[in-house]
Motif scaffolding. Structure first.
Motif: not given
Length: 284
Positions: A31-34, A81-98
Motif C-alpha cells: 500500500g505504500i508502493g512496494l 523510505s525505510p521509515e515508511q516501510v517500518l511504520e507500515a510493517r508495524v501497522d500491518g502487524v497490529d491489524k494482523a494480531l488484532t
C-alpha cells in the motif's frame, strides 16, 4: 528454555513469523508502493538498517541467493523510505494480531507476555549482531501485543545473528548452510528450500559437490558422520550465543514466558496466521 531451538520455535517463532505471511502486513507494505512478491519481505525485514544495498541484506539474511535480493533491493528504497516501510510493517502487524487474537489481544496474558518478553530482550547485546542491533535501535511500540511482537522479533534476530556467526566459524556459506540444514531431515524439503531462497538446481548441485569433497555429504546427499558433527557444533554454538535473554529472565520467568508464548502461538496458528500448506512444505 534450556537452550532448545525446537522449544523456541514452538513457543515464540509463530508470533514473529506471522509478519511474513499475514495479508494485513503485505497489504500495508504494498500500500505504500512496494511491489508484490519478495520485495515486502526483504524491505520489511531490512528497513531497520536504513537505505542499505543488496550486499548488506544478503549478508545479514545469509542463505538467500544474492541475485534474488538484488532484484528488489535497492529498488525498494526508491518506492518507499525505510521509515515508511517500518511504520507500515508495524501497522500491518497490529491489524494482523488484532484479527488473529480477537478479544484476547487486550488480555492479561498478552500484557504479561509482553512485559516478560521485553525484559528478556533486555538481555540481548548488540556486539557482532547487526540485524538485531538495527531493530534494537527502533522505538518500542505502545500497545502490549505490539511490544510482545517487537520483543520476540528482537530475540529472534539476536539468535539469528549468532547462528550466522556459528555457520561462518564452521566454514559454511549461506547456500551450504541451507543444503546441510535440509540434509538433517529437520528443515525444508529440497524443492521448497530452492524455491523460497532462490537457488537454481545447478547452484544447489554445485554446493552439494563441494560438501561431498569436504566429506560432509555422502553420495545420496545425506550428512556423513563428519557432516552431522559439524551441524551439531553449529547448533551448540548457536545455543551458547543465544542465552542472554533467558539468563536475564531466570528459569522461573522463562518457563512462564514459554507457557504464555505457546498458548498465544497456538491461538494465532489456529486462527489462520499461516497459509494452508506452509508447514507441509517442511519435513515431518
Amino acid at each position: 528454555m534450556a537452550g532448545d531451538e525446537k522449544r523456541f520455535k514452538s513457543a515464540f517463532d509463530s508470533l514473529h513469523a506471522l509478519a511474513y505471511f499475514a495479508p494485513e502486513v503485505d497489504e500495508a507494505l504494498t500500500g505504500i508502493g512496494l511491489r508484490p512478491g519478495r520485495m515486502p519481505y526483504f524491505a520489511g525485514r531490512s528497513a531497520a538498517m536504513g537505505v542499505v544495498g543488496p550486499e548488506v541484506v544478503a549478508a545479514t539474511f545469509y542463505n538467500f541467493n544474492p541475485d534474488v535480493v538484488a532484484r528488489v533491493i535497492p529498488r525498494a528504497w526508491t518506492l518507499a523510505s525505510p521509515e515508511q516501510v517500518l511504520e507500515a510493517r508495524v501497522d500491518g502487524v497490529d491489524k494482523a494480531l488484532t484479527r488473529l487474537l480477537g478479544d484476547h489481544v487486550k488480555s492479561d496474558e498478552v500484557a504479561e507476555a509482553a512485559e516478560l518478553a521485553r525484559e528478556a530482550a533486555a538481555g540481548c547485546t548488540a556486539e557482532g549482531r547487526p540485524l538485531y542491533a538495527a531493530h534494537a535501535g527502533l522505538g518500542w511500540p505502545g500497545e502490549p501485543h505490539l511490544v510482545l511482537w517487537h520483543a520476540v522479533t528482537l530475540i529472534r534476530e539476536y539468535r539469528g545473528d549468532g547462528h550466522i556467526a556459528a555457520l561462518v566459524l564452521n566454514g559454511l556459506s549461506g547456500l551450504e548452510a541451507l543444503v546441510t540444514h535440509v540434509a538433517t531431515g529437520r528443515g525444508f524439503l529440497t524443492a521448497t528450500a530452492k524455491l523460497t531462497r532462490g537457488w537454481s538446481d545447478e547452484q544447489w548441485a554445485a554446493a552439494e559437490a563441494r560438501l561431498r569433497e569436504r566429506g560432509l555429504l555422502d553420495a545420496e546427499s545425506l550428512l556423513t558422520e563428519a557432516g552431522n558433527a559439524l551441524r551439531d557444533r553449529v547448533e551448540v554454538a548457536t545455543e551458547a550465543a543465544a542465552r542472554g535473554p533467558w539468563e536475564r529472565l531466570g528459569p522461573e520467568r522463562t518457563a512462564r514466558l514459554e507457557e504464555l508464548g505457546r498458548g498465544l502461538s497456538r491461538r494465532v496458528v489456529e486462527a489462520g496466521a499461516f497459509p494452508e500448506g506452509v508447514f507441509a512444505q517442511r519435513r515431518p
